[in-house]
Write an enzyme that holds these catalytic residues in place. Structure first.
Site: not given
Ligand code: AGP
Length: 603
Positions: A14, A39, A87, A113-114, A479, A483, A486, A502, A598
């Site tokens: 958060c 975030r 969040w 937060n946590g 990578e 992208k 997400e 294979h 984030k």
């Protein structure tokens, strides 16, 4: 009594911000929440200390929603307040589970937060003593514990705060206001970030420096496992064990302008374009004690590259970079899978921890374990003052500037360049990447943006997309797949080109899109034959190369450069753009993809 839902609400990743000082708290809090939106969140709220006590406004939905709800507070005089973007992970999202949370008597309000791991036993104990809970969150226990302690010793906020924090287990950063503590904001952090922006006559405690850059670039990064009392223009802090702490004010080397969109529709697109400049900045600027880090690597018996997500893909490239430029055998380790590698970590090991945010819980946990075994830790960070920076024996900053889009883009290319520079520092080689040439080549790739946007139109409704590459291009395939997933919410899989036969080839049908990373280097011929295998099965092949070939149905030209690793960097840019434009076509969120944040500050 609110039944405790077993799928309890956990508040993680958060954004928290507070204000105390001369001026209107409401304005600073609302603007600060805007800066924290990147975030990722699903609800927000704020609390102001006013002459009539604490006023709380909190709602599910956007900060804009909250601003409307809080308009009634615009004329309320208040110079102390706290605010929060939440969040949630478990269970639904509701107004009552939004922060701030208050004590029974409304005289304490907190934002957190946590995770409070022992919240259920604390809640049961508090309910035993008659406390009534109004939410299903773990965070609310902090408000009720503070209520008891402050009521017991209203003249000793330090003692009250310390005894509350000593009851909590888990990872947390919280701040609180109360009618007992007037213009003081109480706070504490344990394995979750908390920093205080310091101004003339005001202080802004927050989870993230970006939330207060508008007002000050002077910051105090609170020590881990510490408490603090934040007053207008001053902070008192001590370890949870009681020892006082000397606090240093640091300059935050981030310009507010770097956080703005500057005319771009999305931060993500701006940050893809920022790479014109950031690759050169990382290549030429002072990243910190490279030589010191190199010395550690030269003396290491084993080297581990620990990271998550995109940073892990940079670690995979780093394996090639360190092998080829420094003859160092570095083992990439997914932070969440570190437990297996841990058995080989000892006093002769070096862990290179790579993290844009510097707050990824799995990375921090691995680093703490490595340090407990005597290993040395090199942090490769981007955000100043992060937990990883503070935990590292040596840290280098990739200088990519704040990355607001949840999808990592410019931080990846800067991480790779930083690893190239680190490898060259180890071996004493010249860094062959040329800044001018690199900037020009990035430009050349970005100029193909319209064509890439066209290709995105053809791919946007794909069910699955495959990306293949050999050698150092395989991590780029991974990578690119990340992208696409997400940003565009389309399933994509990256795999070594040599693995197609294979098994995965069985999935290739007419029209299956396959992006092939096929630069004319030592991997060219073998990968080209993969292209032909794919074509023979009807695949739609998107060739990413410096050289066109008739096997490609679509082609994006990535110029050859004097350095192999520069070409690797350049290849990722078309994939970033492709994912961005597919997301645009699909009306996806882009800067704040659904379900993602984030910085993944919990396991
Ligand atoms: C990448 O686009 C994602 N945002 C995510 O995978 C990210 O790279 C990962 O969470 C690691 O973050 P860090 O670099 O801040 O540690």
């Amino acid at each position: 009594m609110v039944p405790v839902d077993c799928s309890y609400q956990v508040t993680v990743m958060c954004g928290i911000i507070g204000f105390t000082g001369d001026g209107k708290a409401l304005e600073v809090l609302l603007k600060g929440l805007r800066r924290l939106e990147y975030r990722g969140y699903d609800s927000s709220g704020l609390a102001l200390l006013t002459a009539d006590g604490i006023r709380v406004v909190k709602r599910v939905g956007s900060v804009e929603n909250l601003e409307r709800e809080a308009s009634s507070l615009r004329d309320v005089k208040s110079s102390v307040g706290i605010a929060h973007t939440r969040w949630a992970t478990h269970g639904g999202v509701s107004d009552r589970n939004a922060h701030p949370h208050t004590s029974c008597d409304g005289r304490v309000a907190i934002v957190h937060n946590g995770i409070i791991e022992n919240f259920e036993e604390l809640r049961a104990e508090l309910e035993e003593r008659g406390h009534v809970f109004s939410s299903e969150t773990d965070s609310e226990v902090i408000a009720h514990l503070l209520e008891e302690e402050l009521r017991r010793r209203p003249d000793d906020p330090r003692g009250a705060l310390t005894s509350v924090v000593r009851r909590l287990k888990g990872s947390f950063a919280f701040i609180a206001i109360s009618t007992w503590t007037s213009d003081a904001i109480l706070g504490a952090r344990y394995n979750s970030p908390l920093v205080v922006g310091m101004g003339k006559g005001f202080s802004i405690p927050a989870s993230d420096v970006l939330s207060f850059l508008e007002w000050t670039d002077d910051a105090i990064f609170l020590e881990n496992e510490s408490c603090a009392i934040v007053r207008p223009g001053s902070v008192e802090s001590w370890l949870i064990t009681g020892e006082d702490l000397d606090l240093k004010v640091a300059k935050v080397a981030i310009e507010v302008s770097e956080v703005e969109k500057r005319g771009y529709v999305h931060h993500t697109l701006k940050e893809i374009h920022d790479q014109r400049v950031t690759v050169q900045r990382t290549l030429t600027q002072d990243l910190g004690p490279l030589e010191e880090a190199a010395k550690l690597l030269r003396g290491a018996s084993r080297v581990f590259l620990v990271a998550a997500g995109t940073s892990y893909h940079a670690a995979l490239v780093g394996r090639h970079v360190l092998a080829e430029l420094a003859d160092v055998d570095a083992q990439p380790v997914l932070a969440s899978e570190y437990a297996l590698a841990s058995r080989w970590v000892n006093g002769d090991s070096v862990v290179v921890a790579i993290s844009q945010s510097g707050e990824t819980a799995d990375v921090l946990e691995a680093v703490r374990d490595a340090k407990s075994k005597g290993a040395k830790v090199i942090g490769v960070v981007n955000m100043p003052g992060s937990s990883l920076e503070r935990l590292s024996d040596v840290h280098i900053n990739i200088r990519a500037g704040p990355e607001i889009g949840v999808a990592a883009t410019k931080s990846f290319t800067s991480q790779v360049i930083a690893l190239v520079r680190l490898a060259c520092a180890v071996s004493g080689r010249e860094v062959t990447l040329d800044a001018e040439e690199l900037g020009r080549c990035v430009e050349e790739v970005l100029e193909q943006e319209p064509q890439i946007a066209e290709i995105a139109k053809d791919l946007k409704d794909s069910k699955d997309i495959y990306l293949v590459g050999r050698g150092v291009h395989f991590p780029i395939a991974l990578e690119g797949a990340l992208k696409v997933k997400e940003l565009a919410y389309v399933h994509a899989e990256g795999l070594p080109a040599g693995e197609l036969k294979h098994g995965t080839l069985a999935l290739i049908e007419k029209g299956t899109p396959v992006i092939v990373l096929n630069p004319s280097d030592e991997t060219y011929v073998d990968t080209l034959s993969n292209c032909q295998e794919l074509k023979a099965r009807g695949a739609t092949v998107i060739g990413i190369s410096d050289r066109h070939h008739p096997s490609y149905d679509f082609f994006v030209r990535v110029p050859r450069t004097s350095s192999k690793f520069a070409s690797v960097l350049l290849e990722v840019i078309p994939l970033q753009l492709l994912a961005y434009y597919m997301a645009l076509e699909r009306g996806a969120e882009i800067d704040r993809p659904r379900n993602l944040a984030k910085s993944v500050t919990v396991k």
